[in-house]
Design a protein around this motif. Structure first.
Motif, PDB file in Angstrom:
ATOM      1  N   ARG A  24      -1.525  12.459   0.711  1.00 50.22           N
ATOM      2  CA  ARG A  24      -1.942  12.669  -0.683  1.00 50.22           C
ATOM      3  C   ARG A  24      -0.732  12.644  -1.604  1.00 50.22           C
ATOM      4  NH1 ARG A  24      -5.047  16.562   0.266  1.00 50.22           N
ATOM      5  NH2 ARG A  24      -3.441  18.150   0.211  1.00 50.22           N
ATOM      6  N   ASP A  25       0.350  13.297  -1.197  1.00 48.53           N
ATOM      7  CA  ASP A  25       1.569  13.310  -2.013  1.00 48.53           C
ATOM      8  C   ASP A  25       2.142  11.904  -2.168  1.00 48.53           C
ATOM      9  OD1 ASP A  25       1.306  16.060  -2.232  1.00 48.53           O
ATOM     10  OD2 ASP A  25       2.894  16.508  -0.770  1.00 48.53           O
ATOM     11  N   LYS A  26       2.142  11.132  -1.089  1.00 46.51           N
ATOM     12  CA  LYS A  26       2.650   9.756  -1.155  1.00 46.51           C
ATOM     13  C   LYS A  26       1.735   8.879  -2.008  1.00 46.51           C
ATOM     14  CE  LYS A  26       5.148   9.769   3.211  1.00 46.51           C
ATOM     15  NZ  LYS A  26       5.255   9.120   4.526  1.00 46.51           N
ATOM     16  N   ARG A  27       0.425   9.065  -1.887  1.00 47.41           N
ATOM     17  CA  ARG A  27      -0.525   8.322  -2.719  1.00 47.41           C
ATOM     18  C   ARG A  27      -0.269   8.617  -4.188  1.00 47.41           C
ATOM     19  NH1 ARG A  27      -6.051  11.034  -3.208  1.00 47.41           N
ATOM     20  NH2 ARG A  27      -4.686  12.292  -4.510  1.00 47.41           N
ATOM     21  N   ASP A  28      -0.070   9.883  -4.511  1.00 51.78           N
ATOM     22  CA  ASP A  28       0.172  10.276  -5.901  1.00 51.78           C
ATOM     23  C   ASP A  28       1.512   9.742  -6.406  1.00 51.78           C
ATOM     24  OD1 ASP A  28      -2.272  11.556  -5.819  1.00 51.78           O
ATOM     25  OD2 ASP A  28      -1.411  13.574  -5.632  1.00 51.78           O
ATOM     26  N   LEU A  29       2.529   9.775  -5.569  1.00 50.79           N
ATOM     27  CA  LEU A  29       3.837   9.243  -5.939  1.00 50.79           C
ATOM     28  C   LEU A  29       3.731   7.747  -6.230  1.00 50.79           C
ATOM     29  CD1 LEU A  29       6.923   9.619  -6.230  1.00 50.79           C
ATOM     30  CD2 LEU A  29       7.085   9.186  -3.761  1.00 50.79           C
ATOM     31  N   LEU A  30       3.047   7.022  -5.357  1.00 59.09           N
ATOM     32  CA  LEU A  30       2.863   5.591  -5.562  1.00 59.09           C
ATOM     33  C   LEU A  30       2.053   5.318  -6.827  1.00 59.09           C
ATOM     34  CD1 LEU A  30       3.105   2.645  -4.676  1.00 59.09           C
ATOM     35  CD2 LEU A  30       1.109   3.016  -3.198  1.00 59.09           C
ATOM     36  N   GLY A  31       0.961   6.029  -7.013  1.00 53.03           N
ATOM     37  CA  GLY A  31       0.131   5.831  -8.200  1.00 53.03           C
ATOM     38  C   GLY A  31       0.893   6.101  -9.480  1.00 53.03           C
ATOM     39  N   ALA A  72      -2.638  -0.590 -14.049  1.00 49.67           N
ATOM     40  CA  ALA A  72      -3.787   0.322 -14.025  1.00 49.67           C
ATOM     41  C   ALA A  72      -4.058   0.581 -12.551  1.00 49.67           C
ATOM     42  CB  ALA A  72      -4.989  -0.323 -14.693  1.00 49.67           C
ATOM     43  N   VAL A  73      -4.325   1.835 -12.197  1.00 53.23           N
ATOM     44  CA  VAL A  73      -4.409   2.222 -10.790  1.00 53.23           C
ATOM     45  C   VAL A  73      -5.757   2.858 -10.483  1.00 53.23           C
ATOM     46  CG1 VAL A  73      -3.394   3.729  -9.032  1.00 53.23           C
ATOM     47  CG2 VAL A  73      -1.912   2.576 -10.679  1.00 53.23           C
ATOM     48  N   SER A  74      -6.315   2.487  -9.352  1.00 59.64           N
ATOM     49  CA  SER A  74      -7.520   3.125  -8.820  1.00 59.64           C
ATOM     50  C   SER A  74      -7.061   4.112  -7.758  1.00 59.64           C
ATOM     51  CB  SER A  74      -8.439   2.064  -8.210  1.00 59.64           C
ATOM     52  OG  SER A  74      -9.551   2.670  -7.616  1.00 59.64           O
ATOM     53  N   VAL A  75      -7.405   5.374  -7.922  1.00 60.61           N
ATOM     54  CA  VAL A  75      -6.949   6.405  -6.991  1.00 60.61           C
ATOM     55  C   VAL A  75      -7.872   6.452  -5.779  1.00 60.61           C
ATOM     56  CG1 VAL A  75      -6.458   8.856  -6.696  1.00 60.61           C
ATOM     57  CG2 VAL A  75      -5.976   7.741  -8.875  1.00 60.61           C
ATOM     58  N   ALA A  76      -7.302   6.243  -4.616  1.00 58.49           N
ATOM     59  CA  ALA A  76      -8.063   6.280  -3.366  1.00 58.49           C
ATOM     60  C   ALA A  76      -8.344   7.722  -2.960  1.00 58.49           C
ATOM     61  CB  ALA A  76      -7.280   5.576  -2.263  1.00 58.49           C
ATOM     62  N   ALA A  77      -9.546   7.970  -2.486  1.00 60.85           N
ATOM     63  CA  ALA A  77      -9.913   9.312  -2.050  1.00 60.85           C
ATOM     64  C   ALA A  77      -9.454   9.598  -0.623  1.00 60.85           C
ATOM     65  CB  ALA A  77     -11.427   9.506  -2.153  1.00 60.85           C
ATOM     66  N   GLY A  78      -9.286   8.560   0.186  1.00 55.22           N
ATOM     67  CA  GLY A  78      -8.927   8.814   1.573  1.00 55.22           C
ATOM     68  C   GLY A  78      -8.295   7.616   2.257  1.00 55.22           C
ATOM     69  N   SER A  79      -7.273   7.070   1.669  1.00 57.02           N
ATOM     70  CA  SER A  79      -6.622   5.891   2.234  1.00 57.02           C
ATOM     71  C   SER A  79      -5.154   5.911   1.851  1.00 57.02           C
ATOM     72  CB  SER A  79      -7.275   4.629   1.668  1.00 57.02           C
ATOM     73  OG  SER A  79      -6.568   3.477   2.060  1.00 57.02           O
ATOM     74  N   VAL A  94      -5.061   0.540  -4.885  1.00 56.68           N
ATOM     75  CA  VAL A  94      -5.410  -0.702  -5.566  1.00 56.68           C
ATOM     76  C   VAL A  94      -4.949  -0.607  -7.010  1.00 56.68           C
ATOM     77  CG1 VAL A  94      -7.298  -2.205  -6.302  1.00 56.68           C
ATOM     78  CG2 VAL A  94      -7.347  -1.150  -4.034  1.00 56.68           C
ATOM     79  N   ALA A  95      -4.262  -1.646  -7.461  1.00 63.39           N
ATOM     80  CA  ALA A  95      -3.746  -1.680  -8.831  1.00 63.39           C
ATOM     81  C   ALA A  95      -4.093  -3.019  -9.466  1.00 63.39           C
ATOM     82  CB  ALA A  95      -2.235  -1.478  -8.817  1.00 63.39           C
ATOM     83  N   ARG A 104     -14.017 -11.821  -9.470  1.00 60.76           N
ATOM     84  CA  ARG A 104     -14.150 -10.413  -9.877  1.00 60.76           C
ATOM     85  C   ARG A 104     -12.899  -9.589  -9.527  1.00 60.76           C
ATOM     86  NH1 ARG A 104     -18.862  -6.385  -7.668  1.00 60.76           N
ATOM     87  NH2 ARG A 104     -18.172  -4.549  -8.801  1.00 60.76           N
ATOM     88  N   TYR A 105     -12.221  -9.984  -8.459  1.00 54.42           N
ATOM     89  CA  TYR A 105     -11.061  -9.237  -7.974  1.00 54.42           C
ATOM     90  C   TYR A 105      -9.740  -9.990  -8.175  1.00 54.42           C
ATOM     91  CZ  TYR A 105     -14.755  -6.595  -5.725  1.00 54.42           C
ATOM     92  OH  TYR A 105     -15.874  -5.847  -5.492  1.00 54.42           O
ATOM     93  N   ALA A 106      -9.752 -11.003  -8.996  1.00 58.31           N
ATOM     94  CA  ALA A 106      -8.629 -11.941  -9.121  1.00 58.31           C
ATOM     95  C   ALA A 106      -7.310 -11.309  -9.540  1.00 58.31           C
ATOM     96  CB  ALA A 106      -8.989 -13.060 -10.090  1.00 58.31           C
ATOM     97  N   SER A 107      -7.329 -10.166 -10.215  1.00 58.54           N
ATOM     98  CA  SER A 107      -6.077  -9.563 -10.667  1.00 58.54           C
ATOM     99  C   SER A 107      -5.694  -8.302  -9.883  1.00 58.54           C
ATOM    100  CB  SER A 107      -6.163  -9.223 -12.163  1.00 58.54           C
ATOM    101  OG  SER A 107      -7.128  -8.215 -12.394  1.00 58.54           O
ATOM    102  N   LEU A 108      -6.472  -7.964  -8.864  1.00 60.03           N
ATOM    103  CA  LEU A 108      -6.236  -6.718  -8.143  1.00 60.03           C
ATOM    104  C   LEU A 108      -5.360  -6.915  -6.915  1.00 60.03           C
ATOM    105  CD1 LEU A 108      -9.797  -5.147  -8.347  1.00 60.03           C
ATOM    106  CD2 LEU A 108      -7.847  -4.823  -9.886  1.00 60.03           C
ATOM    107  N   VAL A 109      -4.448  -5.971  -6.718  1.00 59.67           N
ATOM    108  CA  VAL A 109      -3.537  -5.993  -5.576  1.00 59.67           C
ATOM    109  C   VAL A 109      -3.568  -4.648  -4.865  1.00 59.67           C
ATOM    110  CG1 VAL A 109      -2.013  -7.726  -6.597  1.00 59.67           C
ATOM    111  CG2 VAL A 109      -1.536  -5.318  -6.962  1.00 59.67           C
ATOM    112  N   ARG A 110      -3.149  -4.647  -3.617  1.00 60.56           N
ATOM    113  CA  ARG A 110      -3.161  -3.436  -2.805  1.00 60.56           C
ATOM    114  C   ARG A 110      -1.743  -3.131  -2.344  1.00 60.56           C
ATOM    115  NH1 ARG A 110      -6.400  -2.899   2.894  1.00 60.56           N
ATOM    116  NH2 ARG A 110      -4.522  -3.854   3.707  1.00 60.56           N
ATOM    117  N   PHE A 111      -1.323  -1.908  -2.596  1.00 60.16           N
ATOM    118  CA  PHE A 111      -0.018  -1.415  -2.147  1.00 60.16           C
ATOM    119  C   PHE A 111      -0.253  -0.329  -1.104  1.00 60.16           C
ATOM    120  CE2 PHE A 111       0.789  -2.902  -6.462  1.00 60.16           C
ATOM    121  CZ  PHE A 111       1.998  -3.560  -6.341  1.00 60.16           C
ATOM    122  N   ALA A 112       0.667  -0.170  -0.160  1.00 61.14           N
ATOM    123  CA  ALA A 112       0.555   0.851   0.883  1.00 61.14           C
ATOM    124  C   ALA A 112       1.500   2.011   0.595  1.00 61.14           C
ATOM    125  CB  ALA A 112       0.867   0.253   2.249  1.00 61.14           C
ATOM    126  N   ALA A 113       0.986   3.220   0.807  1.00 62.79           N
ATOM    127  CA  ALA A 113       1.785   4.423   0.582  1.00 62.79           C
ATOM    128  C   ALA A 113       2.193   5.074   1.899  1.00 62.79           C
ATOM    129  CB  ALA A 113       0.994   5.424  -0.265  1.00 62.79           C
TER     130      ALA A 113
END
Length: 115
Positions: A19-26, A35-42, A46-47, A88-97
């Motif tokens: 959770r801390d790493k997810r928040d740091l990345l976000g 713009a960031v979508s906050v993951a609940a459990g991953s 996604v940004a 629909r997803y053309a501008s979205l990317v996924r980063f790993a925390a």
């Protein structure tokens, strides 16, 4: 099976660390202009890379050039969707925390330089 013998505190600690790493990345992505979508459990975040896309380019183009431009890697979300839904997803990317906190912080600095 070994995990079944571990106490809840072990798993609570892992959850808190992720959770801390997810928040740091976000936070770092937002500071860089995403713009960031906050993951609940991953450990994936996604940004929206739209502010960084050149005319006529999509997230896949962005991700192909990102390592050279910033020394950071991301995956276009279109890699995981059917062709019928790619627009629909053309501008979205996924980063790993799932990296060390200092690596995430450095990536945030590098991504901020894209602006």
């Amino acid at each position: 099976a070994a995990g079944l013998g571990l106490g809840d505190d072990y798993f609570d600690g892992i959850a808190a660390t992720l959770r801390d790493k997810r928040d740091l990345l976000g936070d770092g992505l937002r500071a860089a202009g995403f713009a960031v979508s906050v993951a609940a459990g991953s450990y994936f975040t996604v940004a929206d890379a739209a502010p960084f896309l050149l005319a006529g380019h999509d997230a896949a183009d962005f991700c192909r050039t990102l390592p050279d431009r910033a020394g950071v890697v991301a995956i276009p979300l279109t890699a995981f969707v059917s062709p019928a839904h790619r627009e629909r997803y053309a501008s979205l990317v996924r980063f790993a925390a799932c990296k060390r906190a200092e690596v995430i912080a450095e990536a945030s600095v590098r991504l901020s330089a894209l602006r």
